[in-house]
Structures are given as C-alpha cells and as structure tokens.
Design an enzyme around this catalytic site. Structure first.
Site, PDB file in Angstrom:
ATOM      1  CG  ASP A   1      -2.083   0.943   1.266  1.00  0.00           C
ATOM      2  OD1 ASP A   1      -1.771   1.948   0.380  1.00  0.00           O
ATOM      3  OD2 ASP A   1      -2.991   0.789   1.997  1.00  0.00           O
TER       4      ASP A   1
ATOM      5  NE  ARG B   1      -4.575   3.197  -0.284  1.00  0.00           N
ATOM      6  CZ  ARG B   1      -5.622   2.901   0.280  1.00  0.00           C
ATOM      7  NH1 ARG B   1      -6.767   3.345   0.245  1.00  0.00           N
ATOM      8  NH2 ARG B   1      -5.664   1.583   1.096  1.00  0.00           N
TER       9      ARG B   1
END
Ligand SMILES: Nc1nc2c(ncn2[C@@H]2O[C@H](COP(=O)(O)OP(=O)(O)OP(=O)(O)O)[C@@H](O)[C@H]2O)c(=O)[nH]1
Ligand SMILES: [Zn+2]
Length: 213
Positions: free
Chosen positions: A126, A128
């Site tokens: 991930d 982000r």
C-alpha cells in the site's frame, strides 16, 4: 503548501446536490476533489470519507473490489445525515496507478492475492499517502471528522497527517462472490476490520448472477 484550492461548483447526484471543490497538488501533479453537502464548517465533527480512486470499481462497475459500493454508500450516508464530505483522492491502485493495477489484476487472475501481486511487481502492499487531506479539510473549515472506513491504517495515517478523527464509522458494503477473496486478504494482511458476513448494499449493476470464475 503544495495543495492549492482551484474552484467549486454544484454536483447534482442521485443522492443529493453536492458542492464539488477542486484542488491541485502542484508538486505531485495530481488533481483531487472534495464533495461537500450541507454546512460542514460549523465546528461540529463532520461525517467524512477519504476515498482512494478506483476507476474500475468507481466508474466501470467492477465487482472485484468493494470501492464502488463504498463510494455510493458514503455519498448516500452523507446525504442522509444532511452534511458531510467525501474526499476523492487520485491515488489509483493503492498508489501504483491504473496500468500497474491491471498488471496486478492479471497476476491475481493467475492465483496471487492482492498483496502478493503488488509485491511480485516490486511495489509495497500500500503506497498511499494521505497528506493532502488535512489542507483540503482545513480549506473547507472542517477540523474534526467521523471517518467512514474499515481501514485502521487509514485512521492512523490521517491522524498522523494532522486530521482529528473523533470516530471510525464502519463502511461494509458490496461483498459478492468476486471480491470475497480480496476482502479476506484485506482483513488478514492489511488489517481491515471486516466481519465475514458483511452487509451487502446491492447496486443496480449487481443484480446479475456472476458468470465465469
Ligand atoms: N494495487 C491494487 N490496488 C487495488 C486493488 N483493488 C483495489 N485497489 C485499490 O485500492 C484502493 C482502495 O483501497 P481498499 O484497501 O479497498 O480500501 P481502503 O481505502 O484501504 O479502506 P476503506 O476505507 O475501508 O475502503 C483504491 O485505490 C483501489 O484502486 C488491487 O487488487 N491491487
Ligand atoms: Zn476498487
């Protein structure tokens, strides 16, 4: 600050008439959107969703994930509450971008799970970044939120980025035979708080029986 407010307009939707606020991240070259409805700047904690872009789920009716269902439910919940905000963040594919997400889906078609597929492509699970949220919310006069998410890491990331999250509101919708494995990987490897028999909120495109697979 790299987040600049650009313009606002009305956005009529099936759920209600939102106001759409456009922001530009001048360093990353990304365009983000905040949808607000009702009075969000009165100092009360605001019902909020920080939604990461998923072209396939949000716009193309994909049932591989729960994104489209969550976006629809978040907008519906904000409309029902009479006020709230949906941040639409342009970080497709947990930050790897659309074309890499298609590569990852190809690997998942061959048996990898959503985390393994990212790793096989050389990415973290991930990537982000939520640093745009605080300046976007501040611009809108929002200083505390009730965040609709099942992702505890998102709650932590927003808090670390200076957003006051006073409550997590579960957002479990859209479980179906095509995203069952994806959702259990999210729970087991990414820490999402999901009950195994999550409520479903059928969308119009979910009526058909799954074919293939
Ligand atoms: N790389 C990759 N990204 C995916 C995949 N499926 C969905 N995404 C992206 O994942 C993001 C959504 O993340 P999720 O983990 O579903 O949900 P979340 O935002 O962490 O948590 P919630 O707030 O509970 O929805 C969007 O950017 C999607 O494009 C996948 O299989 N691989
Ligand atoms: Zn998705």
């Amino acid at each position: 600050m790299s987040i600049q407010y650009i313009a606002s307009s009305k956005l009529p939707t099936p759920f209600g008439v939102f106001t759409m606020h456009g922001f530009e991240d001048t360093v990353a070259g990304k365009e983000h959107v905040a949808l607000t409805l009702g009075d969000v700047g009165n100092g009360e904690p605001v019902l909020a969703r920080a939604h990461s872009e998923c072209l396939t789920g949000d716009a193309l009716f994909s049932m591989r994930c729960d994104c489209g269902y969550q976006l629809e439910e978040a907008m519906r919940a904000v409309a029902e509450a009479g006020h709230g905000v949906v941040l639409y963040l342009r970080q497709e594919g947990r930050g790897i971008g659309l074309l890499n997400k298609i590569r990852a889906y190809h690997l998942q078609d061959q048996g990898a799970d959503t985390v393994e597929a990212n790793e096989q492509l050389g990415f973290g699970a991930d990537l982000r970044d939520y640093s745009m949220c605080e300046p976007m919310l501040s611009h809108l006069g929002i200083y505390a939120i009730r965040l609709m998410t099942n992702n505890p890491r998102k709650v932590r990331a927003l808090s670390d980025a200076g957003v006051k999250v006073v409550e997590r509101v579960a957002l479990e919708v859209g479980r179906n035979p095509y995203n069952e494995g994806y959702l259990s990987t999210k729970a087991s490897k990414l820490g999402h708080m999901l009950s195994s028999a999550a409520a479903t909120a059928p969308l119009t495109h979910q009526d058909d029986e799954p074919v293939g697979e």
